[in-house]
Structures are given as structure tokens and as C-alpha cells.
Design an enzyme around this catalytic site. Structure first.
Site, PDB file in Angstrom:
ATOM      1  N   HIS A 108      19.599  14.230 -10.691  1.00  0.00           N
ATOM      2  CA  HIS A 108      19.578  13.130 -11.157  1.00  0.00           C
ATOM      3  C   HIS A 108      19.045  12.917 -12.711  1.00  0.00           C
ATOM      4  O   HIS A 108      19.651  12.287 -14.092  1.00  0.00           O
ATOM      5  CB  HIS A 108      19.632  11.651 -10.080  1.00  0.00           C
ATOM      6  CG  HIS A 108      20.286   9.954 -10.810  1.00  0.00           C
ATOM      7  ND1 HIS A 108      21.554  10.269 -11.446  1.00  0.00           N
ATOM      8  CD2 HIS A 108      19.850   9.473 -11.852  1.00  0.00           C
ATOM      9  CE1 HIS A 108      22.215   9.336 -11.702  1.00  0.00           C
ATOM     10  NE2 HIS A 108      20.154   8.270 -12.155  1.00  0.00           N
TER      11      HIS A 108
ATOM     12  N   HIS B 220      12.615   6.916 -10.998  1.00  0.00           N
ATOM     13  CA  HIS B 220      12.648   7.608 -12.210  1.00  0.00           C
ATOM     14  C   HIS B 220      13.225   5.551 -12.879  1.00  0.00           C
ATOM     15  O   HIS B 220      12.883   4.909 -12.916  1.00  0.00           O
ATOM     16  CB  HIS B 220      14.345   8.260 -11.988  1.00  0.00           C
ATOM     17  CG  HIS B 220      15.001   7.562 -11.661  1.00  0.00           C
ATOM     18  ND1 HIS B 220      15.750   7.094 -10.809  1.00  0.00           N
ATOM     19  CD2 HIS B 220      16.411   7.080 -12.442  1.00  0.00           C
ATOM     20  CE1 HIS B 220      16.732   6.705 -10.687  1.00  0.00           C
ATOM     21  NE2 HIS B 220      17.572   6.440 -11.770  1.00  0.00           N
TER      22      HIS B 220
END
Length: 246
Positions: A167, A104
Site C-alpha cells: 500500500h 505507515h
């Protein structure tokens, strides 16, 4: 400059309990980098992010090697440590780094990406990660994919897929079938960890995302979270239950 999210991340014990985390056996250890063997082919790499008031935060990544080729999942936290990692892979293990996969857009995933680009090593990430990393002023991965991407490493494959927001809204999971090994990054919590940094999180979708991963890969034996100890499929269950609507 570090985003304020890393200050929030430190509030939770999972981030700085490195003294008791990870296996004690190391394949490599220096002041700024540790490499922990999991199997003959897979290793956790641990680097550190300095956060004022809290000191050094240990961050997990993964290395998978097969037939002279190696893929790195998440970079170390800066370019110098990335260079150290690449040197260990190429000189000590005598494998060529053929790709780096980014989980990410946060700095604990892309902080050392420029060192890989300097060596013309291809980098891959969710298409959203490219957009978000650019917005934050971080080094941007070179190749984006929309939903799934398969990488060949020697005669084995690695499956990279976006299962949903957790997340962050761009986080992926990377699965190595031959190892029954999942790199879940910061979307997956180690056992007994708290919720951690929620600044870019989708709490409403987090639980469903963990369940999708679990159902897609029911034969998982090892799961690597973004911080602290690895475990088994119970890490997905623990994280799923943590974010279930009451």
C-alpha cells in the site's frame, strides 16, 4: 489538510461500508470512537476520517493489553479521539499505554499521534515512516527501526516487521503470537474489497509482500485490515491474488 489520496480511497466500497462492517458487540461506543472486542486481550478501535463529498470514513486500529500494559497500533484519526481512546484504556480497563506502533505514514495512522506524545508515550515505526511523515507535515513517530522490532507487553511479545512495499513503501505488519493475530493495516484488504488508494502503492511488489507475511506467520487466525471487516489468513490470500501479475 488531508492528502488527495483519501479522495481516491473513497472510490472503493470497502471504505464506507461501515454500516455492515465489524462485529456488532462493542466494548465502547461514542460519536467518534468505537471499540470492538476480539478476545480478552485484543480490541479493534474504529475512528473516522471526514472526506468532503463522501462523509466519514471508518478506519481500523488495534489495542493489545496484557498484565496491566497496553500497546496501540495506529492512532485514531485526530488528537481528541486519541485522548478518548487513552482514557478508556487507562480508566475503564486500568492498563497503562506503554507504546503506540504506526503501520505507515498516512494520516489514518498518525492523525492522533500528538496526543500520545503529549503523555510521553513512546511511538515506533519503520524508519522510512519517520521520513515520509515529516515530508507530509504530520506528527513524526519518535523511534524508527530498519527491518524488525520486538516489543514486550506484560509477559508476551509483539513482532513488528517490514516485509516489503505494498500500500505504501513503508508499511509494516504487527503480529501477536499469543493471540495468533496480525494487524496488517491498509496493505491488507477485507474480503470483496477493491484495490483502493494506490497513490503511494507499489503494485508490482504487493503480492509478494502478502506471501512473505503468510509464510512467516502460518498460524495466523485473525487478520485486521485497515478498513472494514477483520478475517482470517484468507485476507492475505485475497489481497495477494488481487495484485498478482496476470
Amino acid at each position: 489538510m488531508y492528502r488527495k489520496s483519501f479522495y481516491a480511497l473513497l472510490v472503493v466500497a470497502l471504505v464506507f461500508v461501515h454500516g455492515r462492517s465489524q462485529k456488532t458487540t462493542t466494548a465502547y461506543s461514542s460519536e467518534n470512537l468505537k471499540i470492538i472486542p476480539l478476545t480478552e486481550h485484543s480490541f479493534i478501535h474504529i475512528s473516522y476520517l471526514y472526506v468532503p463529498e463522501y462523509g466519514r470514513v471508518a478506519c481500523n486500529g488495534l489495542i493489545y493489553m496484557n498484565s496491566g500494559e497496553a500497546v496501540v497500533f495506529d492512532t485514531p484519526t485526530n488528537d481528541a479521539v486519541s485522548e478518548e481512546l487513552i482514557q478508556w484504556i487507562t480508566e475503564t480497563k486500568e492498563h497503562q499505554v506503554t507504546a503506540v506502533v504506526i503501520n505507515h505514514f498516512h494520516n489514518d495512522c498518525v492523525g492522533g499521534l500528538a496526543a500520545f506524545h503529549k503523555l510521553d508515550i513512546p511511538s515506533y515505526a519503520n524508519q522510512q515512516t519517520l521520513v515520509l511523515a515529516k515530508q507530509e507535515g504530520y506528527t513524526v513517530p519518535k523511534v524508527g527501526f530498519e527491518a524488525k522490532m520486538e516489543l514486550k507487553v506484560g509477559n508476551q511479545i509483539v513482532l513488528n516487521q517490514f516485509f516489503g512495499e505494498a500500500h505504501t513503501r513503508d508499511n509494516i505488519a504487527s503480529y501477536i503470537p499469543s493471540e495468533a493475530l496480525l494487524f496488517g493495516g491498509c496493505a491488507v484488504k477485507s474480503m470483496s474489497a477493491g484495490k483502493g488508494n494506490l497513490e503511494d502503492a507499489n503494485i508490482a511488489e504487493w503480492s509478494a509482500t502478502m506471501e512473505k507475511i503468510k509464510k512467516t506467520y502460518p498460524h495466523i487466525q485473525t487478520v485486521i485490515p485497515g478498513h472494514v471487516d477483520p478475517g482470517g489468513i484468507e485476507l492475505l490470500e485475497y489481497t495477494r491474488d488481487m495484485f498478482k501479475k496476470k
